[in-house]
Design an enzyme around this catalytic site. Structure first.
Site, PDB file in Angstrom:
ATOM      1  N   HIS A 470     -11.417   6.776 -47.912  1.00  0.00           N
ATOM      2  CA  HIS A 470     -11.478   5.317 -48.413  1.00  0.00           C
ATOM      3  C   HIS A 470     -10.444   4.745 -49.275  1.00  0.00           C
ATOM      4  O   HIS A 470     -10.470   4.358 -50.370  1.00  0.00           O
ATOM      5  CB  HIS A 470     -12.943   5.148 -49.351  1.00  0.00           C
TER       6      HIS A 470
HETATM    7  C1  FAD Z   1     -12.677   9.048 -40.472  1.00  0.00           C
HETATM    8  C2  FAD Z   1     -13.079   7.891 -41.118  1.00  0.00           C
HETATM    9  C3  FAD Z   1     -14.493   7.750 -41.527  1.00  0.00           C
HETATM   10  C4  FAD Z   1     -14.937   6.665 -42.198  1.00  0.00           C
HETATM   11  N1  FAD Z   1     -16.355   6.282 -42.500  1.00  0.00           N
HETATM   12  C5  FAD Z   1     -16.673   5.122 -43.060  1.00  0.00           C
HETATM   13  C6  FAD Z   1     -18.115   4.813 -42.990  1.00  0.00           C
HETATM   14  O1  FAD Z   1     -18.857   5.773 -42.318  1.00  0.00           O
HETATM   15  N2  FAD Z   1     -18.503   3.662 -43.590  1.00  0.00           N
HETATM   16  C7  FAD Z   1     -17.657   2.843 -43.915  1.00  0.00           C
HETATM   17  O2  FAD Z   1     -17.810   1.973 -44.353  1.00  0.00           O
HETATM   18  N3  FAD Z   1     -16.242   3.160 -44.042  1.00  0.00           N
HETATM   19  C8  FAD Z   1     -15.831   4.361 -43.637  1.00  0.00           C
HETATM   20  N4  FAD Z   1     -14.254   4.673 -43.342  1.00  0.00           N
HETATM   21  C9  FAD Z   1     -13.547   3.682 -43.919  1.00  0.00           C
HETATM   22  C10 FAD Z   1     -13.250   2.299 -43.249  1.00  0.00           C
HETATM   23  O3  FAD Z   1     -13.505   2.354 -41.979  1.00  0.00           O
HETATM   24  C11 FAD Z   1     -12.173   1.691 -43.858  1.00  0.00           C
HETATM   25  O4  FAD Z   1     -12.201   1.445 -45.097  1.00  0.00           O
HETATM   26  C12 FAD Z   1     -11.761   0.342 -42.994  1.00  0.00           C
HETATM   27  O5  FAD Z   1     -11.645   0.547 -41.674  1.00  0.00           O
HETATM   28  C13 FAD Z   1     -10.417  -0.194 -43.392  1.00  0.00           C
HETATM   29  O6  FAD Z   1     -10.135  -1.246 -42.886  1.00  0.00           O
HETATM   30  P1  FAD Z   1      -8.578  -1.994 -42.847  1.00  0.00           P
HETATM   31  O7  FAD Z   1      -8.767  -3.434 -41.903  1.00  0.00           O
HETATM   32  O8  FAD Z   1      -8.209  -2.012 -44.092  1.00  0.00           O
HETATM   33  O9  FAD Z   1      -7.576  -1.151 -41.925  1.00  0.00           O
HETATM   34  P2  FAD Z   1      -7.800  -0.491 -40.326  1.00  0.00           P
HETATM   35  O10 FAD Z   1      -9.322  -0.602 -39.905  1.00  0.00           O
HETATM   36  O11 FAD Z   1      -7.229   1.056 -40.548  1.00  0.00           O
HETATM   37  O12 FAD Z   1      -6.936  -1.534 -39.583  1.00  0.00           O
HETATM   38  C14 FAD Z   1      -5.456  -1.545 -39.738  1.00  0.00           C
HETATM   39  C15 FAD Z   1      -4.940  -1.728 -38.352  1.00  0.00           C
HETATM   40  O13 FAD Z   1      -3.760  -2.048 -38.586  1.00  0.00           O
HETATM   41  C16 FAD Z   1      -2.848  -1.531 -37.657  1.00  0.00           C
HETATM   42  N5  FAD Z   1      -1.530  -1.532 -37.662  1.00  0.00           N
HETATM   43  C17 FAD Z   1      -1.131  -0.986 -39.201  1.00  0.00           C
HETATM   44  N6  FAD Z   1       0.089  -1.048 -39.042  1.00  0.00           N
HETATM   45  C18 FAD Z   1       0.446  -1.725 -38.161  1.00  0.00           C
HETATM   46  C19 FAD Z   1       1.912  -2.420 -37.811  1.00  0.00           C
HETATM   47  N7  FAD Z   1       2.974  -2.322 -38.441  1.00  0.00           N
HETATM   48  N8  FAD Z   1       1.802  -3.352 -36.686  1.00  0.00           N
HETATM   49  C20 FAD Z   1       0.868  -3.249 -35.673  1.00  0.00           C
HETATM   50  N9  FAD Z   1      -0.218  -2.877 -36.199  1.00  0.00           N
HETATM   51  C21 FAD Z   1      -0.601  -2.078 -37.194  1.00  0.00           C
HETATM   52  C22 FAD Z   1      -3.608  -0.106 -37.382  1.00  0.00           C
HETATM   53  O14 FAD Z   1      -3.227   0.418 -36.114  1.00  0.00           O
HETATM   54  C23 FAD Z   1      -5.130  -0.525 -37.411  1.00  0.00           C
HETATM   55  O15 FAD Z   1      -5.641  -0.776 -36.085  1.00  0.00           O
HETATM   56  C24 FAD Z   1     -13.869   5.956 -42.594  1.00  0.00           C
HETATM   57  C25 FAD Z   1     -12.513   5.794 -42.357  1.00  0.00           C
HETATM   58  C26 FAD Z   1     -12.130   6.849 -41.682  1.00  0.00           C
HETATM   59  C27 FAD Z   1     -10.692   6.937 -41.284  1.00  0.00           C
END
Ligand code: FAD
Length: 560
Positions: A470
């Protein structure tokens, strides 16, 4: 350099937040939206079959596969930080637990300067996102795109965990997102029809046909382009070609807590000295970029099972048969971390739960990357409000190099985080010792003795604690007079125009729970901010939420 058409909005990152923005912004047929994703499509069946998450561990191609810098507080170990690199981002590889955190967490955000993000405001966005199979009520949405379900299949040991935890003094809770967060029970999961409901499934699939919407996979954003101080587009690498796309209105960074600060720094927005050290011209000196990194550190207690009821030696063929040929049934629909809950430790400084459990009816060592022989069960316990702060830094000015993750776990001055991890280990031990586990309990695995001293438990924590995935806070929002805030409460990047960050990095403080639903909420509200649909009075902070943080009980700013 190949020219591409102009867009109104360019969204970088198709993760939990980016897919939401793409959907909401392109709902207006008069705006053109480009969504860039560094990873590929989410075709792989292990993404969609929930139990496939165990097989996704370490899978090349869908994961950024980060490692932190060596952690002084954790025996110098590097911690593995998986992050989704695929449509849906981390929502395509996560454990699907649907949790919002404690209402008082959002009032704390507002008190820290995130005007407008208090609970009474954000609840509407949680509800707008949510399509809960139990139906709508005052606290839940029933018809939102993010489908939330009860588990179709539950291992008998998950029920045993709930029973044991109640014997150890915890109360039962059938809805951690209801009136009370505290207690133990089964998680609701982000699933639809027994399959994962990532944000790609929930928000992208329904809009594939929109003429005003373009998604480019395998597109790595390298930098934000500027015209003066205004973000004018994005330069990205796709299939070996460098492409420049123009944004008429805004560039929206949704790359997550590691990549968004990295991309800001690569674009000349960050701490001026740090940028100069990497030979990057300074567009805006914003020292807070990359700072304020927070994560939930987690300790897993493992016990052998005396009966063969766990998922350790399940037949893959049987799981696949039930799942694919018998209408998404059986253990394939399990998110593995089926049960859990929230507790207040003896050290809790306020009314909020400060420990979260995830129970796994299988042995989980090193994120499941290290398989142990036999059968067993695992209880994760994490401290929800760490005081340690880390930092994302550039390793180099090369956009294809991974950023440096200085996680700084257990680095708080008075050692509170470590004392809390000890509480976590002791709470887990008490649950495993309860009567309900008597018919299943084999020998302890980690820690190796169930009567370990505090000193031995502390050594065990340093040797074995891991992330529970997280990371947040590395582009935090705050008031205009807060020199270390990266964004204003409308998520606009300081010192430049036409650029926002919308993802888990914007959180001023880590919420008490899993971070997927909160990130989706952030994007839902951001969509309204961007479209100018939120009126000024919504930006004023409300009083602390009575349920979690009693008014006048304490000043949340005093925690750090
Ligand atoms: C293994 C795991 C288990 C988890 N379990 C849970 C759970 O059970 N419940 C829960 O609520 N949360 C869980 N989480 C946490 C939750 O999934 C994350 O906090 C959330 O998805 C974060 O969202 P975000 O949009 O910030 O980033 P992300 O969802 O990580 O999205 C970022 C995106 O941007 C893309 N990206 C990054 N840099 C670039 C770039 N330069 N150019 C183009 N694209 C790019 C990435 O490839 C990715 O697709 C878990 C996370 C993981 C990794």
């Amino acid at each position: 350099m190949t020219a591409t058409p102009e867009f109104d909005y360019i969204i970088v990152g198709a993760g939990s937040a980016g897919c939401v923005l793409a959907n909401r912004l392109s709902a207006d047929p008069n705006v053109k939206v480009l969504l860039l994703e560094a990873g590929g499509s989410d075709w792989h069946p292990f993404i969609h079959m929930p139990a496939g998450l165990a097989k996704l561990v370490g899978k090349q191609g869908v994961n950024w596969d980060y490692d932190t810098q060596p952690q002084a507080g954790l025996d110098g170990r590097r911690m593995w930080w998986p992050r989704g690199k695929v449509l849906g981002g981390s929502s395509s590889i996560n454990a699907m637990c649907y949790i919002r955190g404690n209402p008082a967490d959002y009032d704390e955000w507002a008190a820290l300067g995130a005007d407008g993000w208090h609970w009474d405001n954000v609840l509407a966005y949680f509800k707008r996102a949510e399509g809960n199979g139990r139906g709508a009520n005052a606290l839940h949405g029933g018809d939102g795109p993010l489908k939330v379900s009860d588990l179709r299949y539950v291992n008998e040991l998950s029920g045993v965990f709930v029973e044991a935890a109640t014997q150890a003094g915890h109360t039962r809770n059938a809805d951690f997102n209801g009136a009370t967060q505290e207690g133990v029970g089964l998680y609701q999961v982000t699933q639809v029809g027994g399959a994962r409901c990532s944000t790609a499934v929930a928000y992208l699939d329904p809009i594939r046909g929109r003429a005003n919407f373009t998604v480019h996979t395998h597109a790595l954003a390298q930098r934000v382009d500027f015209s003066g101080q205004r973000a004018s587009g994005v330069t990205y690498l796709r299939h070996g070609r460098t492409i420049h796309a123009t944004a008429r209105r805004e560039v929206l960074l949704c790359g997550g807590a590691i990549n968004s600060p990295q991309l800001l720094m690569l674009s000349g927005v960050g701490d001026a000295d740090h940028l100069r050290r990497h030979g990057i011209g300074v567009r805006a000196n914003v020292p807070g970029v990359g700072a304020n990194l927070q994560d939930h550190l987690d300790v897993c207690t493992l016990q052998h099972a005396s009966q063969r009821v766990t998922y350790d030696r399940l037949s893959d063929a049987k799981v696949a048969f039930d799942y694919f040929l018998r209408g998404h049934s059986g253990p394939g629909t399990s998110n593995i971390a089926e049960a859990g809950g929230f507790a207040r430790s003896p050290l809790a400084p306020d009314a909020r739960a400060d420990v979260q459990f995830h129970f796994v009816p299988a042995m989980l060592d090193d994120h499941g990357r290290h398989r142990l022989p036999g059968d067993g069960y695992t209880l994760h316990a994490c401290f929800l409000r760490p005081r340690s702060r880390g930092r994302i830094e550039l390793a180099s000015a090369n956009p294809t190099d991974k950023a440096r993750i200085e996680a700084n776990y257990l680095s708080d001055a008075d050692g509170f985080d470590l004392r809390m991890m000890l509480e976590c280990a002791k709470l887990s031990r008490a649950i495993f010792a309860a009567k309900a586990f008597d018919p299943y309990r084999g020998a302890p695995i980690f820690p190796t003795r169930d009567d370990a001293s505090d000193e031995e438990l502390l050594a065990f924590i340093r040797a074995k604690a891991e992330t529970v995935y997280h990371p947040v806070g590395s582009c935090r929002m705050g008031r205009a007079d807060d020199a270390h805030a990266v964004l204003d409460p409308q998520l606009r990047v300081r010192g430049v125009d036409g650029l926002r960050v919308v993802d888990a990095s914007v959180m001023p403080r880590l919420i008490g729970g899993n971070t997927n639903a909160p990130t989706i909420m952030i994007a839902e509200r951001a969509a309204d901010l961007i479209a100018g649909k939120i009126t000024a009075p919504q930006q004023t902070a409300a009083a602390p939420h009575a349920a979690g943080m009693p008014q006048g009980a304490r000043n949340p700013m005093a925690m750090s």
